[in-house]
Design an enzyme around this catalytic site. Structure first.
Site, PDB file in Angstrom:
ATOM      1  N   CYS A 132       0.867  -1.254  -0.151  1.00 51.27           N
ATOM      2  CA  CYS A 132       0.124  -0.042   0.128  1.00 51.27           C
ATOM      3  C   CYS A 132       0.844   1.308   0.218  1.00 51.27           C
ATOM      4  CB  CYS A 132      -0.775  -0.068   1.469  1.00 51.27           C
ATOM      5  SG  CYS A 132      -2.187   1.670   1.076  1.00 51.27           S
ATOM      6  N   CYS A 135      -0.594   3.976   2.321  1.00 51.79           N
ATOM      7  CA  CYS A 135       0.142   3.902   4.152  1.00 51.79           C
ATOM      8  C   CYS A 135       1.562   4.263   4.330  1.00 51.79           C
ATOM      9  CB  CYS A 135      -0.944   2.534   4.375  1.00 51.79           C
ATOM     10  SG  CYS A 135      -2.104   2.061   3.459  1.00 51.79           S
ATOM     11  N   ASP A 136       2.003   3.096   3.216  1.00 55.89           N
ATOM     12  CA  ASP A 136       3.511   3.463   4.266  1.00 55.89           C
ATOM     13  C   ASP A 136       4.583   4.337   2.748  1.00 55.89           C
ATOM     14  OD1 ASP A 136       2.917   1.755   5.381  1.00 55.89           O
ATOM     15  OD2 ASP A 136       3.120   0.233   4.390  1.00 55.89           O
TER      16      ASP A 136
END
Length: 308
Positions: A132, A135-136
Site C-alpha cells: 500500500c 499507507c507507507d
C-alpha cells in the site's frame, strides 16, 4: 438478532449494497473487519469515478459512501467473519465478535494483494515490504524503492511514490506493461522513475529491514542485485473467500461465480465487487454490483413472502 440482509464486507460494493438495502426498507447490517472502504480507501487519487472531474482521494470518496449509507440507517458491526452457514434458515454469520442471523446475505468481502512468495517477503513485511503506497509511502522520503508489477495499480502507485522517494524503480516480468497508456505515459515522463523489464525478484535481502533485492532477467537468466530501501508489490489480488468453506460455487482461483443478478449457487445468497468472478475490478463496477445485489436480495425476500 435477525436481519433481512447481512452484508459481509464494507468496500464500495458493500457500502452501496448497504445504501440500497437500508434505503429500500430492509433491516440491513454490514459487517466489516476494519475501516470501511476496502482497497479504495488506500488509493491516493481516484480519477475515473464519475462525478469528480478533478479526481477525489480514495479515503474521502469512501467516507462519503459511508455517510450516505448510514443516513438511511444502515447498521455497521465491526468484526472478522470466521465462518458462515448459508444453507440454514435463517442463515448465520459468525464473527470473532458475535453471531448474526440473516434472511439474505451479500458477500462483498473483496480481495487482498497477492504476494510474490519469495524469500524475505514475509520477514520484511512492515520493515520495507509493503502492499500500500498510500499507507507507507511517507516512510520512504528521500529513499530508493522498487515497485513490482505491470498493471494500472503498479504504475499509478509508482507515480504516487515519487512524492516521497528519491528514486522509484518499476520492475515487471514482461517486456510490455498491461497498464493503461495514461499511466504508462505519466511514468515514462517522470524523471524519478526508471524501469527493469523482463525481470523478477528472486529474494529480498537485509538484516533488520530491506537493504537490497536479488532479481533475475527472465530472458537471459542473469542474476543481479540492487540496493533499495523498500519493495512495493502490486501484482494482482486474491479473493477473501476462505471463510465460506466452499459453500458456494467458485472458480479455480477462488472468485465467486454469480449470475447476471449477482446470485450465487445458493438461494438468498449474492456476491458483489472484487470477490466475484468478473473482468474488471474498479470502484464503478463494484458500485453497480452492490446495487444489483441489494435489489436482488429485496426481490428474493418479496418472492419468499409470496410463497408463504
Amino acid at each position: 438478532m435477525e436481519y433481512d440482509l447481512v452484508i459481509i464486507g464494507g468496500g464500495p460494493a458493500g457500502l452501496t449494497a448497504g445504501l440500497y438495502g437500508a434505503r429500500g426498507g430492509l433491516k440491513t447490517l454490514m459487517v466489516e473487519m476494519g475501516m470501511p472502504g476496502g482497497q479504495a480507501a488506500n488509493t491516493d487519487i481516484i480519477e475515473n469515478y464519475p462525478g469528480f472531474p478533478d479526481g477525489i482521494s480514495g479515503p474521502e470518496l469512501m467516507q462519503k459512501f459511508m455517510e450516505q449509507a448510514m443516513r438511511f440507517d444502515l447498521e455497521i458491526a465491526m468484526g472478522l467473519v470466521k465462518e458462515v452457514d448459508l444453507k440454514s434458515d435463517p442463515k448465520r454469520v459468525i464473527t470473532d465478535e458475535g453471531q448474526y442471523l440473516a434472511k439474505t446475505i451479500i458477500i462483498a468481502s473483496g480481495a487482498r494483494p497477492r504476494k510474490l512468495g519469495v524469500p524475505g517477503e514475509e520477514k520484511f513485511t512492515g520493515a520495507g515490504v509493503s502492499y500500500c503506497a498510500v499507507c507507507d509511502g511517507a516512510f520512504f522520503r528521500n529513499k530508493k524503492v522498487v515497485v513490482v508489477g505491470g498493471g494500472d495499480s503498479a504504475l499509478e502507485e509508482g507515480i504516487f511514490l515519487t512524492k516521497y522517494a528519491s528514486e522509484v524503480l518499476i520492475m515487471h516480468r514482461r517486456e510490455e506493461f498491461r497498464a493503461a497508456n495514461v499511466y504508462q505515459n505519466r511514468a515514462r515522463e517522470n524523471p524519478k522513475i526508471s524501469f527493469r523489464l523482463n525481470s523478477v525478484i528472486e529474494e529480498i535481502v537485509g538484516q533488520n529491514k530491506v537493504e537490497k533485492i536479488r532479481y533475475k532477467n527472465v530472458q537471459t537468466g542473469e542474476i543481479s542485485e540492487e540496493a533499495v530501501d523498500g519493495v512495493f508489490i502490486f501484482i494482482g489480488t486474491e479473493p477473501n473467500t476462505e471463510f465460506l468453506g466452499g459453500q458456494v460455487t467458485m472458480d479455480e482461483r477462488g472468485y465467486i461465480i454469480t449470475n447476471d443478478v449477482m446470485g450465487c449457487s445458493l438461494p438468498g445468497v449474492f456476491a458483489a465487487g472484487d470477490v466475484r468472478q468478473k473482468t474488471l475490478r474498479q470502484v464503478s463496477t463494484a458500485v453497480g454490483d452492490g446495487a444489483v445485489a441489494a435489489m436482488s436480495a429485496e426481490r428474493y425476500l418479496i418472492e419468499s413472502e409470496q410463497r408463504g
